[in-house]
Design a protein around this motif. Structure first.
Motif, short mmCIF file in Angstrom:
data_model
loop_
_atom_site.label_atom_id
_atom_site.label_comp_id
_atom_site.label_asym_id
_atom_site.label_seq_id
_atom_site.Cartn_x
_atom_site.Cartn_y
_atom_site.Cartn_z
N THR A 372 -3.14 1.41 7.56
CA THR A 372 -3.27 2.19 6.28
C THR A 372 -3.26 3.83 6.91
OG1 THR A 372 -4.67 2.68 4.35
CG2 THR A 372 -5.91 2.11 6.42
N THR A 374 -3.44 7.78 4.49
CA THR A 374 -3.69 8.30 3.15
C THR A 374 -3.10 9.68 3.15
OG1 THR A 374 -5.80 6.98 2.82
CG2 THR A 374 -5.45 9.00 1.60
N THR A 379 -3.14 6.22 -0.93
CA THR A 379 -3.37 5.38 0.39
C THR A 379 -2.24 4.34 0.51
OG1 THR A 379 -5.57 5.30 0.01
CG2 THR A 379 -4.70 3.61 1.28
#
Length: 711
Positions: A372, A374, A379
């Motif tokens: 992941t 951001t 995100t």
């Protein structure tokens, strides 16, 4: 060294398999002796190689100059319905193979085979890294300067893989028509192959890692592959039934590669190691098939198979993972296949065929978040991408006998594939084909066929066509023509011609593949000069061409929206056309015969492959910043790529003299010239100073002496 022979398996062919047909050495042998299958023959081979050139040794396993002694053995024994066979080739070399079998015809059989298959890299490598072949590659202790490319501590490394394969097979008839079969194959593969990893881009006026910061990190290989198959078959005059199991199991003994920095720790990117290697995996399949003869003119076939592939090897230990991922991928793919066909002769002149194949592949691998990021408050999750699909293939064909040896064949081929994971959910293709052939002619036989294919599909995802259409999903029209002609000009002369050509036309996307075409032409002839002298020659010409459109950005202060537009031939990007061409020529001529008691043979082989990369329509200027407020000239020479070429010229000569009825002496000579003109490997230097080189011209000569004896 591989040994091949065309007519008699006991005649040794050294090095590149100098296969020449020859007449029997003793015409006065008794008929009973000639027809007896019982033989025991052995050959002692003493080939001398003057140079172990990388291009020549790639598959024959000869890695040093001098004599490479090896032995061939053939034993055949028959007693009533029992057959016993032993054969061995190249014993003493890296390419040795051997087999033993025993068979009682109509009852049972058992066999055991062993093979070694080497593969040596065609490149010469000099490096200062250590640990090649292991899972721990250590970078040299040298600063990140130009000195790395001139490290005095470079040493030569031979990259190779070697496979050892053992196969056991057996069969048994339990009842008339009922047969059980079993085979197991074990393969061990070890070695290392060329590979690299991305390091850190160098700094300074003359950094060492000017080649995209790639570090030399050969991949270690230590694998075991097992294959097993068990079958049961039952056959009667009316129907045939078979069922079986097939299993494939790959086990890798090394699961990670570590790249350790030397003195220059800045050269190795942080968190580079460990690097995952190939994981363990397996496939198991169960299948059943049957055929039924409704009559002597009509037959039906049906086969059903179910298989499951798994990849559940553990993730690398010590690596940070997101919560909920678990300890492995737990990949599972299940596939169901059904195939059916029906053939029938409706009349003495008309025969029809219909078939259908269905495949349902379900990828049941769990979807999980593996990463992941951001950025600007947004995100982004990174998931694995399982892919399930269904597919259908259908065929309808009719063959009609016109008379005078002529036949007319027409048919349709249909295919359809669909997947929710693809950018285009559904793609279908229909092919129409027509062929006319003539067989059983006295002097001329041949076939001429035409086919037209159209591939189309559903709307692209969300109704938005991507700027580059994936080739396997794009609309395409294909036209293909094939022809074959066999001419027996006389009892001594026979010539065969073959030709095939295709033209592809894609529904052009903004960028990507547009058109393609290719042709293959071959001619093969043989001529009997006399009762003992034969001449044969062949030539093959193959060409291919693909055209595509592409773009690229040259922005020095960032990648703004102007550097990612997909407008065709407008805007601020570097845009060009690419025309890729492949050209291959292959020619061979051979002569064999006999002078007195000496069998003689000669062969000339010429191969040439050439690849051209033609770039055109390059712009004169392009933007130099994200907003494109300023422009600059495109670098001189941009869009010019050299041709790449591979050439092989080989001359093979042999002579064999029968010393006695049981003993023969054979002499072989091979002259082999290979050239590789490939700019990508002409002088490649890794960031750590490792050099990869291909000598552009390599000449190898082999002189072989063989002693063959029949017991």
């Amino acid at each position: 060294m591989k040994t091949h022979s065309i007519f008699r398996p006991t005649l040794l062919v050294i090095a590149l398999a100098a296969a020449f047909p020859m007449a029997p050495a003793w015409a006065e042998d008794d008929v009973a002796e000639l027809t007896s299958p019982n033989t025991t023959e052995a050959a002692l081979n003493l080939p001398y190689t003057d140079k172990a050139n990388p291009l020549y040794r790639q598959y024959n396993g000869v890695t040093k100059e001098g004599v490479s002694t090896n032995v061939d053995v053939d034993i055949v024994r028959r007693r009533d319905a029992d057959w016993f066979r032993v054969n061995a080739r190249n014993l003493g070399l890296r390419t040795q193979e051997a087999g033993i079998s025993y068979e009682r015809q109509g009852d049972w059989s058992i066999s055991l085979d062993y093979d070694q298959i080497p593969r040596f890299s065609p490149y010469e490598v000099s490096t200062a890294v250590s640990g090649v072949g292991s899972t721990r590659i250590v970078q040299p202790n040298i600063a990140n300067t130009a000195a790395a490319a001139n490290n005095p501590n470079l040493y030569d490394v031979t990259l190779k893989t070697e496979r050892e394969i053992t196969t056991l097979a057996a069969s048994k008839f339990l009842l008339p028509g009922l047969k059980l079969g079993f085979s197991v194959k074990n393969e061990d593969k070890v070695g290392s192959r060329m590979s690299g990893v991305r390091g850190v881009t160098g700094t300074g006026a003359n950094p060492a890692n000017i080649y995209s910061a790639f570090l030399f990190a050969p991949e270690p290989i230590n694998q075991n592959h097992k294959q097993m198959e068990a079958t049961v078959e039952y056959t009667t005059e009316k129907y045939q039934i078979a069922a079986g199991f097939y299993g494939s199991f790959l086990g890798t003994k090394q699961n990670a590669l570590n790249v350790i920095p030397g003195t220059n720790t800045a050269l190795v990117a942080a968190n580079l190691s460990p690097i995952a290697l190939a994981p363990d995996n397996s496939v198991q399949q169960f299948y059943a098939s049957g055929a039924y003869n409704f009559s002597k003119d009509t037959r039906a076939n049906l086969k059903v198979a179910w298989s499951e592939g798994r990849q559940d090897d553990n993730f690398l230990t010590g690596q940070p993972t997101l919560a909920g991922i678990g300890g492995s991928l737990n990949a599972k793919v299940q596939t169901t296949e059904v195939y059916s066909s029906l053939t029938s002769r409706l009349s003495k002149d008309l025969k029809v065929l219909a078939s259908w194949r269905y495949e349902d592949r379900q990828d049941k691998t769990p979807i999980r978040i593996f990463g992941t990021t951001t950025s600007a408050g947004v995100t982004t999750n990174y998931l694995n991408n399982p892919e399930s699909h269904t597919a259908n293939w259908g065929k309808l064909e009719a063959n009609y006998r016109l008379g005078a040896g002529f036949n007319l064949t027409g048919g349709f081929d249909y295919s359809n594939k669909s997947s929710k994971e693809w950018e285009r959910h559904d793609v279908s293709e229909l092919t129409s084909r027509l062929a006319v052939s003539r067989t059983m002619g006295d002097s001329v036989n041949g076939t001429l066929s035409f086919a037209h294919s159209e591939r189309k599909g559903s709307e692209w995802n969300n109704g938005t066509t991507p700027p580059i259409l994936p080739v396997y999903l794009a609309d395409r029209n294909r036209d293909r023509v094939r022809g074959m002609l066999d001419v027996a000009a006389s009892e001594a002369l026979n010539v065969q011609f073959a030709f095939e050509a295709f033209v592809d036309d894609y529904n052009k996307s903004t960028y990507g593949l547009d058109k393609g075409q290719g042709q293959i032409f071959s001619v093969d002839g043989s001529y009997a000069l006399s009762d003992v002298w034969k001449l044969n020659a062949w030539y093959t010409k193959q060409t291919g061409e693909t055209r595509q459109y592409a773009q690229g950005a040259v922005c020095t202060t960032g990648n703004g929206s102007n550097c990612t537009v997909n407008t065709f031939r407008t805007g601020t990007l570097v845009q060009w056309d690419a025309n890729l061409k492949q050209d291959s020529d292959q020619f061979g001529i051979g002569l064999n015969g006999r002078v007195a008691k000496v069998d003689l043979g000669a062969q000339l082989l010429i191969f040439q492959d050439k690849n051209k990369q033609e770039l055109s329509n390059m712009p004169a200027t392009t933007c130099t910043n994200a907003s494109c407020s300023t422009t600059g000239a495109v670098a001189a020479g941009m869009g010019v790529l050299p041709d790449t070429k591979y050439t092989q010229n080989t001359v093979k000569l042999f002579g064999m003299y029968p010393v006695s009825k049981a003993t023969r002496v054979r002499l072989d000579y091979i002259y082999d010239l290979r050239k590789m003109d490939d700019y990508t490997w002409s002088n490649w230097v890794y960031a750590d100073g490792t050099r990869v080189y291909v000598k552009p011209e390599q000449t190898t000569q082999v002189i072989g002496l063989s002693l063959l004896h029949s017991f």
